[in-house]
Every structure is written in structure tokens, then in C-alpha cells.
Scaffold this active site. Structure first.
Site, short mmCIF file in Angstrom:
data_model
loop_
_atom_site.label_atom_id
_atom_site.label_comp_id
_atom_site.label_asym_id
_atom_site.label_seq_id
_atom_site.Cartn_x
_atom_site.Cartn_y
_atom_site.Cartn_z
N GLU A 297 -9.16 2.24 5.85
CA GLU A 297 -9.69 1.89 4.53
C GLU A 297 -9.58 0.37 4.32
OE1 GLU A 297 -8.76 2.98 -0.17
OE2 GLU A 297 -7.21 3.26 1.37
N HIS A 298 -8.38 -0.16 4.54
CA HIS A 298 -8.14 -1.61 4.45
C HIS A 298 -7.64 -2.09 5.81
CE1 HIS A 298 -6.95 0.15 0.47
NE2 HIS A 298 -7.77 -0.77 0.02
N HIS B 142 -52.79 20.72 5.71
CA HIS B 142 -52.44 19.32 5.55
C HIS B 142 -53.63 18.44 5.93
CE1 HIS B 142 -48.42 20.88 5.26
NE2 HIS B 142 -47.86 19.67 5.23
N HIS C 278 1.62 2.93 -3.41
CA HIS C 278 0.68 3.79 -4.12
C HIS C 278 1.13 5.25 -4.17
CE1 HIS C 278 -2.91 1.52 -5.21
NE2 HIS C 278 -2.77 0.80 -4.11
N ASP D 100 -7.51 -5.50 -4.21
CA ASP D 100 -7.28 -4.48 -5.22
C ASP D 100 -7.64 -4.98 -6.62
OD1 ASP D 100 -6.42 -2.51 -3.51
OD2 ASP D 100 -4.30 -2.98 -3.72
N GLN E 57 0.82 -1.21 0.00
CA GLN E 57 0.00 0.00 0.00
C GLN E 57 0.86 1.26 0.00
OE1 GLN E 57 -3.49 -0.12 -0.51
NE2 GLN E 57 -2.60 -2.12 -1.00
#
Length: 460
Positions: free
Chosen positions: A346-347, A439, A280, A380, A277
Site C-alpha cells: 500500500e505504502h 446487425h 493504526h 497521510d 503505520q
């Protein structure tokens, strides 16, 4: 951990109770997180989105020249270029994409929701109907890496949801003649997406949000109802600026991985997954939460060994030694679960003696990877899960991209006179309690005398 340029080692944070003083600790603040100041980028992004709204294609071409270094006369990729890219795609890449598509399509189809019909009494029915968004704009990054997998992750759930109009944008690449990366174009062709634009950054999001008219040299782009897909800080900021104009999936920032591990974990696996990761982005966050100081030492040694032989060693080293990454020491897996729930990664990988038990107690994570043979890189590409996931702690309230992101709910209310009569007095009472007599009158008028429908009278 050492890499080119003598980047310092990954830092340690000791959250063991014996090391803590001064009362309870806010684990969410204690665990490192990437700095991603969207508000600071608003002053840069707002003029870009305003220019696209006001000047359309002309502004887009100017920004593509300024930010991507390409001179274009058109922004839409010709269909024949898409098909040519697919023809030239390496067979092994095509086979891998087809497997990824098939697995994701299977899980997306399982997520499809059917209409829910509730009978509340005679002549009283409410149907909860799920309908697809009409038109979507999908963004696929093309900066440090051509994320061909993001084409799959965005397009497949949209198609399964039944979205009828799909447009995709990816930055123009100077080395490819002002077109997006060929693998991205090939994936679009493989999935049958033929409306593709060579537009990146904030200008792409603005194009989708406002729509742009055709010019003398290029086709325009109709506005969309929803924009999805990851991107850099300028893409994310454009989403925030324009979310009143267009729907968005999330404000996804730099990628992040957290690993919860005890002394049964394999240090080589853990190190490899942290590196995967960190590869990235220099801002990517890689966090190990462990109850084993021995494992922490072994992982550091593995990082030294593995980073030195990776292709993107400098980028990885910056990520792992940055303030957003670290090894967090805890007393036991129990405390570790509290820490990762607070971090809301996230992961999240679970490398513990009973990983399924620990995973069942995780409530905050974009995706959970259970055991030593479920690395994040599987998710992924080919797990069948989606890799467009909430970052920055947003997993405590948001979900990853799925079929649900491309659908919306509509309540269909179907009452007869008998069904309305059963709740007539309740409606009038509540209307009067809110001082909204009109109403109540809208219900009462239907019972003051027989309506033309009830009496059988019709208009000539």
C-alpha cells in the site's frame, strides 16, 4: 523489540540467495502479509445487509445499538451540529486541514481529464467523454482513531470530479451522544458536506447501496451510485457483498508499509516510519526489506527504544511482532526491488543511495515515498497525494483513490451518412462472420433507398 506484556521481537526472513534452496522463491508468498479473510465474514455481514434492505432505518438503529452501544432516534446529523463542530474546532487543527485540502485539491485538479475527440474520417467522429458519478457515499472509520484526514481524502477528489450529491457516514460514538467524532463533523462542515449520517460498519454500506426511507423520527438516505472509503473487515466484506448493487472503490484491508533500504538509510527514520503505520491497527503490516544486516540490527534497537515511549505501545508491539510484519534480508537493492514489486505494498518508502532511480523501477505500490524526507505520514495528511490506497497486494492491478474513481467514460459516436458509408461493407462482413445478420441489416437499410432525412421529406 519489547513492549508492555513482553511482546516478542520483530521476526527476520532471509531471502538472500545464499540462504535459499530448492529453486526460485515466490517473493509474494515469502514476504509476510496480514490475514484478512473477507470470505469468513460474509456469513456475519450478509444478514446485516439483508436486514437493512428489508427494514431500513429500523434495522440500522438496531445494529448501531448492538455494535456501537448507542441508542438513537435519528441517523442523520443535523446541519447546525456540523457547523457548531467547526466553530469549536481548534484553530491549529483547522489550519492543518485547510492546508491538506488545498494541496490535495491542487493535485486532483491536475488529474482532471478533458474530452478526447478522434476524427476518423469525413463525417466520422468519436468523443471520449469523462462524466462524474451522480451520487456517492463516503465512509470514514471511527474505531481505534477518528480518521478526520479520511474525510479530506474522500471528499476532495469527489468535489473536483464534479460529483453533485455527496453523502458521508461515520460510526456513532457513545462518548459524543451518538454522533460521529466532532473533528469528523467539523471537517465535513469545512468542506461543505452537509449530508452526514451517524451510521457505521456494514449497515452504513448497505444504507448507501439500497437507500432507506425516512421513518417517523429520522430522515432517510437515497441510494448512491458509488461507495468509497476504508474500513474494518465488516465494511470491506459489505463492499464485496454489495458490489453488484453499487460501485465500490476497493476492498482495502489493514494498512501496510514496506521500506526498501540499503546501508545509507537512517535507522531512526526507518524505525519511526514502521511504527507510524503499526500505530493504526494490531493487524497493520510493517515490513523492512534491506540489503544491510547492520541496518537491520540498528532498526531493531531503535524499535526497542522508540516503541517503549509511544502512546500506543501495546497496539504497535502487537503489529510489529505479528506474522504480518518482519525484516526481510536481501543480497542487494536489485533483489530488493524484485521483492517489493512482488509484495505490492500500500505504502512503499525508498531509503537507498539513489532513491529516485530505485523508485523509477517500482511498478507495484499504492504510493511511493522517495528519500529520507518523505515519510508515509506526510502522505497521510499533507503531501497532496491520497491516502486511500490498495492493500493486500492489490497494488499490482489497482490504483488509489483519485478523481478518476469518481468519473466514468462515455463514448459519443457521431457519424454522418458519408462516414457510415466508408465502413458499411466492413460492418456487414463482420456481422455475417458472427452470424448476426440483423446487425448488418441495420446498416444496409440506410443505403437501400434515400431516407426521409436525406431526401428532405419530413413527417407533418
Amino acid at each position: 523489540m519489547t513492549s508492555p506484556g513482553s511482546i516478542r521481537r520483530i521476526r527476520r526472513i532471509d531471502l538472500r540467495r545464499s540462504a535459499l534452496t530448492g529453486g526460485p522463491v515466490d517473493y509474494r508468498r515469502a514476504v509476510p502479509r496480514a490475514e484478512f479473510d473477507v470470505e469468513a465474514a460474509v456469513d456475519i455481514v450478509k444478514p446485516i445487509t439483508d436486514a437493512v434492505r428489508e427494514r431500513g432505518v429500523e434495522a440500522i438503529l438496531e445494529f448501531n445499538a448492538r455494535f456501537d452501544g448507542v441508542e438513537q432516534t435519528e441517523i442523520r446529523v443535523p446541519v447546525e451540529v456540523l457547523h457548531r463542530a467547526l466553530e469549536k474546532l481548534a484553530p491549529e487543527i483547522r489550519a492543518a486541514l485547510e492546508e491538506s485540502i488545498a494541496r490535495l485539491r491542487a493535485t486532483c485538479q491536475a488529474e482532471l481529464e478533458t474530452d478526447a475527440v478522434t476524427e476518423l474520417g469525413p463525417g466520422a467522429r468519436v468523443t471520449h467523454r469523462k462524466v462524474p458519478v451522480g451520487r456517492v457515499g463516503l465512509y470514514v472509520p471511527g474505531g481505534l482513531a477518528p480518521l478526520v484526514s479520511s474525510v479530506v481524502m474522500n471528499v476532495v477528489p469527489a468535489q473536483v470530479a464534479g460529483v453533485e450529491s455527496i453523502a458521508l457516514a461515520s460510526p456513532p460514538q457513545k462518548e459524543f451522544g451518538g454522533l460521529p467524532h466532532p473533528s469528523i463533523l467539523a471537517a465535513c462542515a469545512l468542506l461543505g458536506v452537509e449530508e452526514v449520517y451517524a451510521v457505521g460498519g456494514a449497515q452504513a454500506i448497505a444504507m448507501f447501496a439500497y437507500g432507506v426511507e425516512a421513518s417517523a423520527t429520522t430522515e432517510g438516505c437515497e441510494r448512491v451510485d458509488l461507495v468509497t472509503g476504508p474500513g474494518n473487515i465488516y465494511v470491506v466484506t459489505a463492499k464485496r457483498v454489495l458490489k453488484g448493487q453499487v460501485g465500490i472503490d476497493s476492498e482495502a484491508g489493514p494498512t501496510e508499509i514496506a521500506i526498501l533500504a540499503d546501508d545509507t538509510a537512517d535507522a531512526a527514520y526507518v524505525a519511526a516510519d514502521l511504527i507510524s503505520q503499526a500505530e493504526h491497527d494490531p493487524l497493520a503490516a510493517a515490513v523492512l526489506v534491506t540489503s544491510s544486516e547492520r541496518l537491520a540490527d540498528e532498526v531493531e534497537a531503535e524499535l526497542d527504544k522508540q516503541v517503549s515511549v509511544t502512546k500506543h505501545a501495546e497496539r504497535i508491539g502487537i503489529s510489529l511482532s505479528g506474522s504480518q510484519s518482519g525484516i526481510v534480508l536481501v543480497d542487494d537493492v536489485e533483489q530488493g526491488i524484485d521483492v517489493v514489486n512482488a509484495y505490492a505494498a500500500e505504502h512503499l518508502e525508498i531509503h537507498t543511495q539513489n532513491p529516485d532511480v530505485a523508485a523509477s523501477r517500482i511498478r507495484n505500490a499504492g504510493a511511493i515515498f522517495v528519500g529520507p524526507h518523505a515519510p508515509v505520514s506526510l502522505g497521510d495528511y499533507c503531501a497532496g497525494s491520497n491516502h486511500v490506497l490498495p492493500t493486500g497486494g492489490c497494488a499490482c492491478h489497482s490504483s488509489g483513490l483519485s478523481v478518476r474513481a469518481f468519473t466514468k467514460s462515455v463514448h459519443v459516436v457521431d457519424y454522418s451518412r458519408e462516414g457510415l458509408a466508408a465502413v458499411r461493407d466492413h460492418v456487414v462482413t463482420l456481422a455475417e462472420a458472427e452470424d448476426l445478420p440483423g446487425h448488418g441489416a441495420a446498416v444496409s437499410v440506410r443505403f437501400s433507398e434515400p431516407s426521409p432525412v436525406e431526401s428532405g421529406e419530413t413527417t407533418p
